[in-house]
Design a protein around this motif. Structure first.
Motif, PDB file in Angstrom:
ATOM      1  N   LYS A 365       1.083  -1.062  -0.231  1.00 21.78           N
ATOM      2  CA  LYS A 365       0.068   0.144   0.340  1.00 21.78           C
ATOM      3  C   LYS A 365       0.708   1.387   0.337  1.00 21.78           C
ATOM      4  O   LYS A 365       0.483   2.265  -1.043  1.00 21.78           O
ATOM      5  N   ASN A 366       1.803   1.600   1.157  1.00 24.99           N
ATOM      6  CA  ASN A 366       2.687   2.136   0.490  1.00 24.99           C
ATOM      7  C   ASN A 366       3.751   2.861  -0.456  1.00 24.99           C
ATOM      8  O   ASN A 366       4.268   3.782  -0.929  1.00 24.99           O
ATOM      9  N   PHE A 367       4.316   1.432  -1.289  1.00 25.95           N
ATOM     10  CA  PHE A 367       4.144   1.398  -2.180  1.00 25.95           C
ATOM     11  C   PHE A 367       2.914   2.695  -3.278  1.00 25.95           C
ATOM     12  O   PHE A 367       3.934   3.630  -3.961  1.00 25.95           O
ATOM     13  N   ILE A 368       2.289   1.630  -3.264  1.00 26.16           N
ATOM     14  CA  ILE A 368       1.395   2.325  -4.272  1.00 26.16           C
ATOM     15  C   ILE A 368       0.980   3.787  -4.525  1.00 26.16           C
ATOM     16  O   ILE A 368       0.575   4.463  -5.220  1.00 26.16           O
ATOM     17  N   GLU A 369       0.795   4.393  -2.644  1.00 26.58           N
ATOM     18  CA  GLU A 369       0.550   5.739  -2.595  1.00 26.58           C
ATOM     19  C   GLU A 369       1.557   6.600  -2.996  1.00 26.58           C
ATOM     20  O   GLU A 369       1.366   7.722  -3.536  1.00 26.58           O
ATOM     21  N   VAL A 370       2.884   5.963  -2.509  1.00 25.44           N
ATOM     22  CA  VAL A 370       3.653   7.280  -2.908  1.00 25.44           C
ATOM     23  C   VAL A 370       4.090   7.087  -5.093  1.00 25.44           C
ATOM     24  O   VAL A 370       4.626   8.106  -6.065  1.00 25.44           O
ATOM     25  N   VAL A 371       3.820   5.773  -5.781  1.00 27.52           N
ATOM     26  CA  VAL A 371       3.386   5.833  -6.916  1.00 27.52           C
ATOM     27  C   VAL A 371       2.545   7.008  -7.260  1.00 27.52           C
ATOM     28  O   VAL A 371       2.909   7.506  -7.776  1.00 27.52           O
ATOM     29  N   LYS A 372       1.901   7.529  -6.763  1.00 25.43           N
ATOM     30  CA  LYS A 372       1.207   7.961  -7.253  1.00 25.43           C
ATOM     31  C   LYS A 372       0.494   9.331  -6.867  1.00 25.43           C
ATOM     32  O   LYS A 372       0.472  10.657  -7.060  1.00 25.43           O
ATOM     33  N   SER A 373       1.696   9.145  -5.262  1.00 24.12           N
ATOM     34  CA  SER A 373       1.803  11.027  -4.925  1.00 24.12           C
ATOM     35  C   SER A 373       3.362  11.418  -5.309  1.00 24.12           C
ATOM     36  O   SER A 373       3.402  12.428  -5.755  1.00 24.12           O
ATOM     37  N   ARG A 374       4.662  10.173  -6.087  1.00 25.97           N
ATOM     38  CA  ARG A 374       5.449  11.019  -5.889  1.00 25.97           C
ATOM     39  C   ARG A 374       6.178  11.719  -4.756  1.00 25.97           C
ATOM     40  O   ARG A 374       7.433  12.378  -5.150  1.00 25.97           O
ATOM     41  N   LYS A 375       5.561  11.531  -3.947  1.00 21.95           N
ATOM     42  CA  LYS A 375       6.650  11.881  -2.492  1.00 21.95           C
ATOM     43  C   LYS A 375       8.192  10.633  -1.547  1.00 21.95           C
ATOM     44  O   LYS A 375       7.215   9.888  -1.283  1.00 21.95           O
ATOM     45  N   MET A 376       8.490  10.700  -2.642  1.00 22.54           N
ATOM     46  CA  MET A 376      10.041   9.344  -2.550  1.00 22.54           C
ATOM     47  C   MET A 376      10.315   9.502  -0.437  1.00 22.54           C
ATOM     48  O   MET A 376      10.157   8.314   0.233  1.00 22.54           O
ATOM     49  N   GLU A 377       9.675  10.528  -0.071  1.00 18.10           N
ATOM     50  CA  GLU A 377      10.554  10.678   1.017  1.00 18.10           C
ATOM     51  C   GLU A 377       8.838   9.591   1.858  1.00 18.10           C
ATOM     52  O   GLU A 377       9.483   9.627   3.523  1.00 18.10           O
TER      53      GLU A 377
END
Length: 439
Positions: A365-377
């Motif tokens: 879930k964390n991976f997909i959230e960042v793929v969408k948000s582009r917030k690498m941090e």
């Protein structure tokens, strides 16, 4: 999902949050971007779907706005099985035997890399070059040099890279770290980390033979040395051979030693020494040790790793774990939960606090959230975290293989011993070249 769509989703989510709209969204949905339109579906391809690659993909597909469009495996038997499993759920996918063809597929936004360890570096770097985001299994690299190149590739191509150290997403591990960092344990002078597994049995020596029908063995070998096919080296057992992996030290060590470093806020040891061997079964067909003790020396504490294949009862009656041994008490942590054992009356005991969530699902879930948000941090296990612990584990194996106490020169980024330095990188074979990128 194109880069422009990703940026639009991230911007729209930020605007809505700023407007207070997120407050009226049910909590079960608030972790996902508000805009999850079909046109913005994240299309995923998976490379290596026999074991953890399939588990990773399954966890990723539990998230809304994600669909699988392609699978790749060098074993047609495995590939056909997984394609059929998806077809039974009305999911039609493309099937590839060559990962490079999958990476050329413009319909794919992100890839899951579940191939054997010796493939992780090449596949991750080339996936980043192809503009894909990546979920790569641990250990991230099969050598110190590979880990460095993988960090550089992520920086150069600015892709989302999540390493499959899913314990980084699990609540009870985080709670345990908060307690360690609170100082209540007093001075922590030793961290013991261990894996005792009876379910891992020593493998019997088998003669070389012919690859099973449907297996592209040359592609499976890839950059590893050319050798005759042996069933001991294939599928799950690849992890017991130096050509492809690093035994339990890199298989489970990257999970558990990761938290030893996190708890101690440490990274690079001053020295490393290790001793062990094939003590459970000297005639085992494996190369890596079934019994190993490794000591990492820091300025004012040590981290000790030990593993024993074929034995279940480890320290504190746990098969695996991490023990932070302080002057006031000891915190013991594993995948089941954590507890604190006081030293006399110096502190209060903390009864076992059990795990209550699914780390792999949360990590996906964390991976997909960042793929969408582009917030690498926001990544829980970015490439740097994966590389740091893979390098740490490789140091332990290098100490074992040289039979020496070895010292790390932090300024030069290498060992003070020439024999140890020869093991920093692994030679690539069969026409493959290790990616040489630098940060």
């Amino acid at each position: 999902m194109t880069n422009s769509r990703r940026k639009f989703i991230g911007s729209a989510s930020a605007i809505m949050a700023g407007a207070g709209i997120s407050a009226i969204i049910p909590s079960s949905l608030s972790a996902f971007p508000v805009l999850a339109l079909p046109a913005d579906t994240i299309r995923v391809g998976a490379i290596g779907v026999n074991g953890m690659g399939w588990s990773d993909l399954t966890a990723i597909l539990k998230n809304p706005g994600v669909e699988c469009v392609a699978l790749c495996d060098v074993d047609k038997n495995v590939l056909d099985k997984r394609v059929a499993e998806l077809a039974a759920k009305n999911v039609k996918v493309k099937a590839y035997s060559d990962y490079r063809k999958l990476l050329e597929d413009k319909d794919i936004d992100a890839v899951v890399i579940g191939a054997p360890d010796h493939w992780h570096c090449l596949m991750m770097v080339e996936a980043c070059q192809a503009g894909k985001d990546v979920y790569v299994e641990k250990p991230i690299g099969n050598s110190i040099a590979e880990c460095r190149s993988m960090i550089a590739a992520q920086h150069k191509y600015n892709r989302v890279v999540q390493v499959g150290q899913w314990q980084r997403s699990q609540r009870h591990f985080r709670d345990a770290m908060e307690f360690v960092h609170s100082g209540k344990l007093g001075k922590v002078r030793l961290v013991k980390v261990w894996s005792y597994f009876s379910w891992v049995t020593p493998i019997t020596k088998l003669p070389d033979g012919t690859p099973p029908a449907g297996v592209d063995y040359d592609m499976w070998l890839g950059p590893a040395p050319k050798r005759p096919f042996n069933p001991n080296r294939f599928h799950f057992n690849f992890r017991w051979f130096w050509d492809y992996a690093g035994g339990l030290m890199t298989d489970w060590g990257v999970h558990l030693l990761d938290y030893a470093l996190l708890g101690m806020k440490a990274a690079i040891p001053n020295s490393i020494m290790a001793a062990g061997g094939k003590f459970a079964n000297p005639d085992s067909g494996a190369e890596t040790p079934d019994t190993l003790t490794t000591v990492y020396e820091f300025d004012d504490f040590n981290i000790q790793w030990e593993h024993a294949i074929g034995i279940d009862d480890g320290p504190y009656n746990r098969q695996h774990g991490i023990a932070f041994i302080g002057n006031n008490g000891t915190l013991v942590l594993d995948r089941e939960g954590w507890e604190v054992i006081p030293e006399g009356k110096k502190m209060e005991a903390v009864a076992l606090r059990k795990s209550s969530d699914n780390g792999l699902d949360l990590h996906a879930k964390n991976f997909i959230e960042v793929v969408k948000s582009r917030k690498m941090e926001d990544l829980n296990a970015p490439v740097k975290i994966g590389a740091d612990i893979a390098i740490f584990s490789q140091m332990g194996n290098i100490a074992f293989r040289t039979g020496k106490k070895i010292y790390w020169d932090k300024e030069k980024g290498k060992f003070t011993d020439d024999e140890a330095n020869k093991l920093i990188a692994k030679e690539y074979h069969n026409g493959y070249k290790m990616p040489k990128l630098s940060t």
